[in-house]
Design an enzyme around this catalytic site. Sequence first.
Site, short mmCIF file in Angstrom:
data_model
loop_
_atom_site.label_atom_id
_atom_site.label_comp_id
_atom_site.label_asym_id
_atom_site.label_seq_id
_atom_site.Cartn_x
_atom_site.Cartn_y
_atom_site.Cartn_z
N GLY A 189 -33.37 -26.96 -21.42
CA GLY A 189 -33.54 -27.93 -22.78
C GLY A 189 -33.68 -27.95 -23.92
N HIS A 190 -33.64 -29.16 -24.59
CA HIS A 190 -33.43 -29.62 -25.83
C HIS A 190 -35.01 -28.63 -25.97
CE1 HIS A 190 -30.43 -31.18 -25.60
NE2 HIS A 190 -29.72 -31.27 -26.45
N GLY A 191 -35.58 -28.47 -27.40
CA GLY A 191 -36.92 -28.08 -27.99
C GLY A 191 -37.79 -27.10 -26.42
#
Length: 144
Positions: free
Chosen positions: A8-10
């Site tokens: 996922g992001h970050g």
Amino acid sequence: MLGVVITGHGSFASGLLQAVEQVIGPQAQCIAVDFPEGMCTETLKKALAAACSQCDQGDGLVFLTDLLGGSPFRQSAQLALNHPAYQVITGTNMQMVAEMMLERDGMTALEFRDMALECGHRGLTSLWHEQQREKQTSQGIDGI
């Protein structure tokens, strides 16, 4: 055992895996692949492929992603399209991951996918809804 790649992001993936392991303990054949700001999608795809190689020991693999249509989802989908024993789940939450990690031994990727969706939906609720459910239970209303 079914392999799991969380992405996922970050720092979504590493944070989620850390939180899940705090609650249920270390997880074998499970790797978090973050997609931090500044990483290109080609680098993400290579990191996901490397994670697959480490996690898939022949029983299949499930990608758990954060957002439908986001880069982690799209790159996971591209890898899964070439492997019939791989599945991609999106909208991942901690309730679902914690429950499914305890259930994944002996499951196929398809079984995991279907059960994970049920777990994720069950874990999405509100305080008000839980209070209403408790009231019905305490009043002897059990739906029968």
